[in-house]
Design a protein around this motif. Structure first.
Motif, PDB file in Angstrom:
ATOM      1  N   MET A 126       0.704  -1.085  -0.056  1.00  0.00           N
ATOM      2  CA  MET A 126      -0.069  -0.111  -0.189  1.00  0.00           C
ATOM      3  C   MET A 126       0.846   1.063   0.088  1.00  0.00           C
ATOM      4  SD  MET A 126      -3.086  -1.083   2.879  1.00  0.00           S
ATOM      5  CE  MET A 126      -3.652   0.461   2.680  1.00  0.00           C
ATOM      6  N   GLY A 127       2.003   1.234   0.387  1.00  0.00           N
ATOM      7  CA  GLY A 127       3.099   2.229   0.299  1.00  0.00           C
ATOM      8  C   GLY A 127       3.606   2.638   1.703  1.00  0.00           C
ATOM      9  N   SER A 172       1.436   6.578  -4.073  1.00  0.00           N
ATOM     10  CA  SER A 172       0.724   5.388  -3.574  1.00  0.00           C
ATOM     11  C   SER A 172      -0.513   5.381  -3.071  1.00  0.00           C
ATOM     12  CB  SER A 172       1.858   4.469  -2.458  1.00  0.00           C
ATOM     13  OG  SER A 172       1.866   5.363  -1.274  1.00  0.00           O
ATOM     14  N   VAL A 173      -1.229   4.212  -2.658  1.00  0.00           N
ATOM     15  CA  VAL A 173      -2.407   4.238  -1.690  1.00  0.00           C
ATOM     16  C   VAL A 173      -2.180   5.024  -0.589  1.00  0.00           C
ATOM     17  CG1 VAL A 173      -4.075   2.957  -0.488  1.00  0.00           C
ATOM     18  CG2 VAL A 173      -3.118   2.241  -3.167  1.00  0.00           C
ATOM     19  N   ALA A 174      -1.221   4.765   0.112  1.00  0.00           N
ATOM     20  CA  ALA A 174      -0.822   5.387   1.544  1.00  0.00           C
ATOM     21  C   ALA A 174      -0.717   7.017   1.372  1.00  0.00           C
ATOM     22  CB  ALA A 174       0.511   4.944   1.792  1.00  0.00           C
ATOM     23  N   SER A 233      -2.258   8.599  -0.882  1.00  0.00           N
ATOM     24  CA  SER A 233      -3.656   9.083  -1.353  1.00  0.00           C
ATOM     25  C   SER A 233      -4.390   9.213   0.132  1.00  0.00           C
ATOM     26  CB  SER A 233      -4.295   8.304  -2.321  1.00  0.00           C
ATOM     27  OG  SER A 233      -5.644   8.771  -2.112  1.00  0.00           O
ATOM     28  N   MET A 234      -4.280   8.148   0.789  1.00  0.00           N
ATOM     29  CA  MET A 234      -5.064   8.118   2.511  1.00  0.00           C
ATOM     30  C   MET A 234      -4.430   9.474   3.300  1.00  0.00           C
ATOM     31  SD  MET A 234      -4.790   3.891   3.153  1.00  0.00           S
ATOM     32  CE  MET A 234      -5.426   4.213   4.808  1.00  0.00           C
ATOM     33  N   SER A 273      -3.141  12.144   2.214  1.00  0.00           N
ATOM     34  CA  SER A 273      -3.899  13.484   1.825  1.00  0.00           C
ATOM     35  C   SER A 273      -5.149  13.664   2.202  1.00  0.00           C
ATOM     36  CB  SER A 273      -3.768  13.257   0.174  1.00  0.00           C
ATOM     37  OG  SER A 273      -4.115  14.780  -0.409  1.00  0.00           O
ATOM     38  N   SER A 274      -5.981  12.346   2.024  1.00  0.00           N
ATOM     39  CA  SER A 274      -7.354  12.621   2.463  1.00  0.00           C
ATOM     40  C   SER A 274      -7.481  12.717   3.931  1.00  0.00           C
ATOM     41  CB  SER A 274      -8.128  11.342   2.087  1.00  0.00           C
ATOM     42  OG  SER A 274      -8.032  11.100   0.732  1.00  0.00           O
ATOM     43  N   VAL A 283      -4.001   6.034   9.173  1.00  0.00           N
ATOM     44  CA  VAL A 283      -2.886   6.263   8.702  1.00  0.00           C
ATOM     45  C   VAL A 283      -1.632   6.390   9.496  1.00  0.00           C
ATOM     46  CG1 VAL A 283      -1.512   8.222   7.339  1.00  0.00           C
ATOM     47  CG2 VAL A 283      -3.948   7.640   6.905  1.00  0.00           C
TER      48      VAL A 283
END
Length: 100
Positions: free
Chosen positions: A28-29, A39-41, A43-44, A46-47, A62
């Protein structure tokens, strides 16, 4: 009633979840060097930062996953992975026994 399939499924599910959790977290990163760009990580993160007004909450998802990626799986996270994997594996064993 023979419950061998359920026991085998639960055991395999729990063991697999514990063994594969670090692999999934890294994929996931969430790495020992930090969160991998793109990576998905990322994006997570950032959100989570947008939702929290610019920062990532301590103890949030996170933060927990990054900690696991950097330092390894804790006992609690390993137990959670084993519990979920065991439940899913047991359900799979039940289905295999029921429809064989």
């Amino acid at each position: 009633m023979n419950k061998t399939w359920i026991v085998l499924g639960a055991t395999a599910g729990a063991a697999s979840a514990v063994a594969l959790a670090p692999v999934a977290i890294a994929a996931m990163g969430f790495t020992s060097a930090g969160i991998a760009a793109g990576s998905v990580a990322a994006s997570m993160m950032s959100s989570a930062a947008i939702a929290n007004g610019g920062g990532v909450a301590a103890g949030g998802l996170v933060a927990v996953l990054q900690s696991a990626g950097a330092a390894g799986i804790s006992t609690g996270l390993g137990a959670a992975a084993a519990s979920i994997g065991g439940a899913l594996g047991g359900a799979g064993g039940w289905l295999a026994r029921r429809f064989k």
